[in-house]
Design a protein around this motif. Structure first.
Motif, PDB file in Angstrom:
ATOM      1  N   LEU A 225       0.811  -1.212   0.000  1.00  0.00           N
ATOM      2  CA  LEU A 225       0.000   0.000   0.000  1.00  0.00           C
ATOM      3  C   LEU A 225       0.846   1.265   0.000  1.00  0.00           C
ATOM      4  O   LEU A 225       0.312   2.360  -0.155  1.00  0.00           O
ATOM      5  CB  LEU A 225      -0.921   0.020   1.225  1.00  0.00           C
ATOM      6  N   ASP A 226       2.171   1.102   0.163  1.00  0.00           N
ATOM      7  CA  ASP A 226       3.028   2.278   0.159  1.00  0.00           C
ATOM      8  C   ASP A 226       3.449   2.686  -1.241  1.00  0.00           C
ATOM      9  O   ASP A 226       4.106   3.717  -1.414  1.00  0.00           O
ATOM     10  CB  ASP A 226       4.270   2.016   1.010  1.00  0.00           C
ATOM     11  N   ARG A 227       3.118   1.914  -2.257  1.00  0.00           N
ATOM     12  CA  ARG A 227       3.463   2.263  -3.633  1.00  0.00           C
ATOM     13  C   ARG A 227       2.480   3.294  -4.165  1.00  0.00           C
ATOM     14  O   ARG A 227       1.310   3.266  -3.849  1.00  0.00           O
ATOM     15  CB  ARG A 227       3.469   1.016  -4.520  1.00  0.00           C
ATOM     16  N   ARG A 228       3.015   4.175  -5.016  1.00  0.00           N
ATOM     17  CA  ARG A 228       2.206   5.269  -5.526  1.00  0.00           C
ATOM     18  C   ARG A 228       2.315   5.362  -7.036  1.00  0.00           C
ATOM     19  O   ARG A 228       3.208   4.780  -7.657  1.00  0.00           O
ATOM     20  CB  ARG A 228       2.651   6.600  -4.894  1.00  0.00           C
ATOM     21  N   ILE A 229       1.394   6.131  -7.623  1.00  0.00           N
ATOM     22  CA  ILE A 229       1.346   6.311  -9.070  1.00  0.00           C
ATOM     23  C   ILE A 229       2.224   7.501  -9.445  1.00  0.00           C
ATOM     24  O   ILE A 229       2.122   8.566  -8.852  1.00  0.00           O
ATOM     25  CB  ILE A 229      -0.098   6.561  -9.533  1.00  0.00           C
ATOM     26  N   SER A 230       3.079   7.309 -10.440  1.00  0.00           N
ATOM     27  CA  SER A 230       3.910   8.399 -10.939  1.00  0.00           C
ATOM     28  C   SER A 230       3.512   8.705 -12.370  1.00  0.00           C
ATOM     29  O   SER A 230       3.311   7.795 -13.174  1.00  0.00           O
ATOM     30  CB  SER A 230       5.387   8.022 -10.877  1.00  0.00           C
ATOM     31  N   ILE A 252      -6.087   5.036   2.633  1.00  0.00           N
ATOM     32  CA  ILE A 252      -6.272   3.589   2.789  1.00  0.00           C
ATOM     33  C   ILE A 252      -5.104   2.980   3.536  1.00  0.00           C
ATOM     34  O   ILE A 252      -5.267   2.122   4.417  1.00  0.00           O
ATOM     35  CB  ILE A 252      -6.457   2.930   1.410  1.00  0.00           C
ATOM     36  N   ASN A 253      -3.889   3.421   3.194  1.00  0.00           N
ATOM     37  CA  ASN A 253      -2.698   2.886   3.836  1.00  0.00           C
ATOM     38  C   ASN A 253      -2.704   3.197   5.332  1.00  0.00           C
ATOM     39  O   ASN A 253      -2.408   2.329   6.162  1.00  0.00           O
ATOM     40  CB  ASN A 253      -1.454   3.473   3.170  1.00  0.00           C
ATOM     41  N   ALA A 254      -3.055   4.456   5.657  1.00  0.00           N
ATOM     42  CA  ALA A 254      -3.095   4.830   7.077  1.00  0.00           C
ATOM     43  C   ALA A 254      -4.142   4.019   7.831  1.00  0.00           C
ATOM     44  O   ALA A 254      -3.884   3.531   8.943  1.00  0.00           O
ATOM     45  CB  ALA A 254      -3.383   6.329   7.205  1.00  0.00           C
ATOM     46  N   ARG A 257      -2.851   0.340   8.099  1.00  0.00           N
ATOM     47  CA  ARG A 257      -1.800   0.192   9.098  1.00  0.00           C
ATOM     48  C   ARG A 257      -2.376   0.342  10.502  1.00  0.00           C
ATOM     49  O   ARG A 257      -1.977  -0.380  11.421  1.00  0.00           O
ATOM     50  CB  ARG A 257      -0.722   1.259   8.867  1.00  0.00           C
ATOM     51  N   SER A 258      -3.308   1.281  10.657  1.00  0.00           N
ATOM     52  CA  SER A 258      -3.937   1.448  11.972  1.00  0.00           C
ATOM     53  C   SER A 258      -4.710   0.196  12.370  1.00  0.00           C
ATOM     54  O   SER A 258      -4.661  -0.239  13.525  1.00  0.00           O
ATOM     55  CB  SER A 258      -4.861   2.666  11.941  1.00  0.00           C
TER      56      SER A 258
END
Length: 494
Positions: A225-230, A252-254, A257-258
């Motif tokens: 979930l830490d990958r992003r669109i470039s 979503i990632n936060a 992870r929570s």
């Protein structure tokens, strides 16, 4: 097979988008051409009529000065582009009410005719365009000026046909050219989909391909979930889309992870009491059944851990209902000072190891859930008791400030250091892990209190000094339906 199916699906979607966009562009350009043609026809017709009017005005001035030509002269005029003939009737035709008449044509009647006929019995049809103006001389003699406008009409018709042919060729060329342009424009999106498919299937990509990649959605999953669109700098529209997707992925990632941390911490919290219960159960099974002292010790320990587990499960259920928005909140107007006084009396009766003091003036009306407000206050008081040494003072105060009600709990505990202060409302967070078993806390109390306060439109203010104490202040909006005389704020002494 899956990759082929993905490619076919992407191709069909791409073709569908190209077809729709190309069709819209075609009809939009066709509408522009039709509008231009109508405008050109109107301007040409207006110019033709303006020219014909000027010609007729000049001829009318000549007739007014010299009279109507004879029949022999009229025959000679027919060889040119106009004829002037006498009339034995009143002038007939139309007037131009919206446009001023030229000099000499004030009472003239106008007619535009397209006379059709055949050059021969089987020959092509011939059309002759004439412009007729009928009027009277100052002497009352009626006559007609007939102007042959076939030549300019023929030129205009030829020009219009050439224009229509050129526009038709332009539409046909643009039909294919637009399709190529649209495919070129959509190519980055198609490449992004293909690259995402390769990433999802585990295929390796070169650095150049990674740099050109504007999306990796197929690769993003619960473990990445830490990958992003470039997106390349030239693709501004895709950059906006990518920014929106990246912001959504951050949320979503936060949340994920929570949730994972919450589940891990809850499992850890439950593991300890379960281990204690299992240990004492094994002790009873081995030799504690016949030893009254050991048996009682095991029973007390099991009951204590069971109570701790019950409290933890209840807190977890409370937070779960809060996260799912299934918690029922019953709002009513009540005096916050009265609720604080009730909690103060209960706490002073139960706890004999600390000194308690109250500090408030008058009624402070708020509109909230009485039970939840009392629960939040009890959490703050319990925390103050846990972290304040025996003999220390705990002060409760209620006051007003502007349009807000302020409920404070001040203790003389160990205080909270600056690095821990931003995290005290995180679930399962403790400022001192070594004192967990001594205080018996689960690390969920302040999280529950924060949820309660925020659901009532309020917030927390925390002031803490290491080695001195901590003041936890709940700020709630005053009840707008109640009268709010301005009371002076009374701040408790530390």
């Amino acid at each position: 097979m899956a990759k082929s199916a993905h490619t076919n699906t992407a191709g069909r979607l791409n073709s569908s988008i190209v077809l729709r966009l190309n069709t819209r562009l075609f009809f939009r350009l066709l509408g522009i051409y039709l509008g231009m043609d109508l405008l050109l026809i109107a301007l040409s017709l207006g110019g033709l009529l303006f020219w014909a009017e000027h010609q007729c005005a000049n001829l009318a001035a000549l007739v007014e000065a010299r009279g109507v030509p004879s029949a022999e002269a009229t025959a000679w005029m027919a060889a040119g582009n106009y004829t002037i003939t006498a009339l034995d009737r009143e002038p007939e035709g139309y007037t131009y009410p919206l446009f001023p008449s030229l000099s000499g044509l004030e009472d003239a009647r106008h007619t535009l005719d397209f006379h059709g006929g055949f050059a021969s019995g089987t020959g092509p049809q011939v059309t002759r365009a004439v412009y007729t103006v009928e009027l009277e001389r100052s002497t009352g003699e009626a006559y007609a000026i007939t102007l042959d406008i076939q030549a300019p009409v023929t030129v205009m018709s030829l020009a219009l046909r050439i224009l229509l042919v050129c526009q038709g060729l332009s539409l046909l060329c643009n039909l294919f050219k637009n399709a190529g342009t649209i495919r070129k424009t959509l190519k980055p999106i198609q490449e992004l989909a293909a690259a995402a498919s390769r990433l999802g299937s585990g295929g390796a990509m070169s650095p150049e391909e990674l740099q050109a990649l504007a999306g990796k959605l197929d690769q993003i999953n619960a473990t990445h979930l830490d990958r992003r669109i470039s997106v390349p700098g030239t693709q501004k529209e895709l950059q906006t889309l990518a920014a929106a997707i990246n912001a959504m992925l951050d949320r979503i990632n936060a949340a994920y992870r929570s949730q994972m941390r919450f589940v891990s911490d809850a499992s850890h919290e439950l593991r300890t009491p379960i281990a204690v219960i299992q240990g004492y159960a094994n002790l009873l099974n081995r030799w504690g059944k016949d030893d009254p002292e050991t048996r009682q010790e095991a029973i007390d320990a099991i009951r204590g851990e069971a109570d701790s587990m019950k409290e933890l499960v209840e807190q977890l259920l409370f937070l779960a209902r809060g996260d799912n928005d299934s918690m029922h909140i019953e709002l009513e107007t009540f005096d916050l000072t009265a609720v604080a006084a009730e909690v103060y009396k209960e706490t002073e009766m139960i706890d004999q190891t600390h000194r308690f003091s109250a500090n408030w003036q008058g009624a402070v009306p708020v509109k909230a859930d009485v039970g939840l407000t009392k629960q939040a206050l009890r959490i703050l008081v319990d925390n103050a008791i846990k972290y304040t040494p025996a003999g220390g003072r705990i002060t409760l105060s209620v006051c007003r400030r502007g349009d807000t009600a302020r409920l404070s709990v001040l203790d003389e505990g160990q205080g909270i250091d600056a690095s821990s202060l931003p995290h005290i409302f995180d679930r399962f967070y403790r400022t001192d892990e070594s004192r967990t078993r001594q205080t018996g806390g689960t690390g969920l109390g302040l999280s529950i209190a924060k949820w309660i306060v925020e659901r009532h439109g309020g917030w927390f203010e925390v002031d803490s000094w290491v080695g001195v104490g901590t003041r936890m202040t709940v700020v709630l909006p005053l009840d707008p339906a109640a009268s709010h005389p301005q009371d002076e704020e009374h701040t408790p002494a530390a």
